[in-house]
Design a protein around this motif. Structure first.
Motif, PDB file in Angstrom:
ATOM      1  N   TRP A  86     -26.564 -52.751  37.327  1.00 46.95           N
ATOM      2  CA  TRP A  86     -27.943 -52.606  36.853  1.00 46.95           C
ATOM      3  C   TRP A  86     -28.016 -51.746  35.599  1.00 46.95           C
ATOM      4  O   TRP A  86     -28.808 -51.995  34.696  1.00 46.95           O
ATOM      5  CB  TRP A  86     -28.852 -52.026  37.939  1.00 46.95           C
ATOM      6  CG  TRP A  86     -29.426 -53.097  38.798  1.00 46.95           C
ATOM      7  CD1 TRP A  86     -29.236 -53.275  40.126  1.00 46.95           C
ATOM      8  CD2 TRP A  86     -30.285 -54.174  38.386  1.00 46.95           C
ATOM      9  NE1 TRP A  86     -29.904 -54.401  40.557  1.00 46.95           N
ATOM     10  CE2 TRP A  86     -30.558 -54.960  39.512  1.00 46.95           C
ATOM     11  CE3 TRP A  86     -30.839 -54.554  37.166  1.00 46.95           C
ATOM     12  CZ2 TRP A  86     -31.371 -56.084  39.472  1.00 46.95           C
ATOM     13  CZ3 TRP A  86     -31.650 -55.683  37.113  1.00 46.95           C
ATOM     14  CH2 TRP A  86     -31.896 -56.430  38.257  1.00 46.95           C
ATOM     15  N   VAL A  89     -27.071 -54.006  32.791  1.00 43.28           N
ATOM     16  CA  VAL A  89     -28.142 -54.971  32.522  1.00 43.28           C
ATOM     17  C   VAL A  89     -29.276 -54.290  31.767  1.00 43.28           C
ATOM     18  O   VAL A  89     -29.721 -54.771  30.719  1.00 43.28           O
ATOM     19  CB  VAL A  89     -28.658 -55.603  33.834  1.00 43.28           C
ATOM     20  CG1 VAL A  89     -29.925 -56.414  33.587  1.00 43.28           C
ATOM     21  CG2 VAL A  89     -27.586 -56.475  34.476  1.00 43.28           C
ATOM     22  N   LYS A  90     -29.747 -53.161  32.272  1.00 42.14           N
ATOM     23  CA  LYS A  90     -30.925 -52.499  31.677  1.00 42.14           C
ATOM     24  C   LYS A  90     -30.672 -51.927  30.297  1.00 42.14           C
ATOM     25  O   LYS A  90     -31.528 -52.031  29.423  1.00 42.14           O
ATOM     26  CB  LYS A  90     -31.416 -51.369  32.593  1.00 42.14           C
ATOM     27  CG  LYS A  90     -32.067 -51.864  33.867  1.00 42.14           C
ATOM     28  CD  LYS A  90     -32.784 -50.760  34.614  1.00 42.14           C
ATOM     29  CE  LYS A  90     -31.880 -49.657  35.046  1.00 42.14           C
ATOM     30  NZ  LYS A  90     -32.515 -48.681  35.940  1.00 42.14           N
ATOM     31  N   LEU A  94     -29.946 -56.466  28.248  1.00 43.46           N
ATOM     32  CA  LEU A  94     -31.324 -56.913  28.035  1.00 43.46           C
ATOM     33  C   LEU A  94     -31.879 -56.206  26.811  1.00 43.46           C
ATOM     34  O   LEU A  94     -31.703 -55.004  26.656  1.00 43.46           O
ATOM     35  CB  LEU A  94     -32.216 -56.568  29.224  1.00 43.46           C
ATOM     36  CG  LEU A  94     -32.057 -57.350  30.510  1.00 43.46           C
ATOM     37  CD1 LEU A  94     -33.058 -56.851  31.540  1.00 43.46           C
ATOM     38  CD2 LEU A  94     -32.221 -58.833  30.301  1.00 43.46           C
ATOM     39  N   GLU A 106     -38.282 -61.895  33.704  1.00 47.77           N
ATOM     40  CA  GLU A 106     -37.652 -62.637  34.804  1.00 47.77           C
ATOM     41  C   GLU A 106     -36.632 -63.647  34.262  1.00 47.77           C
ATOM     42  O   GLU A 106     -35.512 -63.743  34.772  1.00 47.77           O
ATOM     43  CB  GLU A 106     -38.758 -63.359  35.585  1.00 47.77           C
ATOM     44  CG  GLU A 106     -38.459 -63.663  36.994  1.00 47.77           C
ATOM     45  CD  GLU A 106     -39.702 -64.203  37.707  1.00 47.77           C
ATOM     46  OE1 GLU A 106     -39.745 -64.036  38.932  1.00 47.77           O
ATOM     47  OE2 GLU A 106     -40.598 -64.795  37.077  1.00 47.77           O
ATOM     48  N   VAL A 109     -33.491 -61.740  32.936  1.00 47.46           N
ATOM     49  CA  VAL A 109     -32.646 -61.249  34.025  1.00 47.46           C
ATOM     50  C   VAL A 109     -31.858 -62.402  34.631  1.00 47.46           C
ATOM     51  O   VAL A 109     -30.649 -62.296  34.849  1.00 47.46           O
ATOM     52  CB  VAL A 109     -33.478 -60.502  35.095  1.00 47.46           C
ATOM     53  CG1 VAL A 109     -32.653 -60.230  36.348  1.00 47.46           C
ATOM     54  CG2 VAL A 109     -34.041 -59.203  34.523  1.00 47.46           C
TER      55      VAL A 109
END
Length: 125
Positions: A86, A89-90, A94, A106, A109
């Motif tokens: 995570w 990803v964060k 992203l 959405e 992700v």
């Protein structure tokens, strides 16, 4: 191919049980396992994993689905691979500044998770 289980809204023990059931069914595919192989899943000590409802399923999964659930030591986020995922990803994968709606978030992700293992990887070396 990575497995993921997207959920919109809150997650409770029922949601996690449903995700584990789905995962166990996917793991029955011969390309992922064999009759003599068990799958081990590590979980943290979040209340959704320590609830009576979840713990009641752990033995069933081991016997019926060859799925072994092991618990990480408490207060050990450095061992929890989903926390590392995570964070990547964060903060790396992203571009939150370009996302203008929840729907776009959405989609982004899902795009990252669909590409995990090919375009997006984590090295522990």
């Amino acid at each position: 191919m990575p497995f993921y289980y997207p959920v919109t809204g809150s997650v409770d023990s029922d949601t996690v049980i449903e995700a584990f059931e789905d995962f166990a069914i996917k793991m029955e595919d011969p390309k992922y396992s064999s009759d003599d192989r068990y799958t081990v899943v590590m979980v943290d000590n979040a209340s959704i994993h320590t609830s009576h409802k979840f713990r009641a399923k752990v033995e069933d999964w081991m016997i019926e689905k060859k799925l072994i659930v092991c618990f990480l030591p408490t207060y050990s986020p450095e061992l929890n691979l989903i926390e590392i995922l995570w964070r990547k990803v964060k903060y790396e994968w992203l571009n939150l500044l370009t996302i203008m709606s929840y729907k776009e978030f959405e989609q982004e992700v899902n795009r990252v998770f669909e590409s995990f293992g090919q375009e997006y990887t984590i090295s522990f070396a």
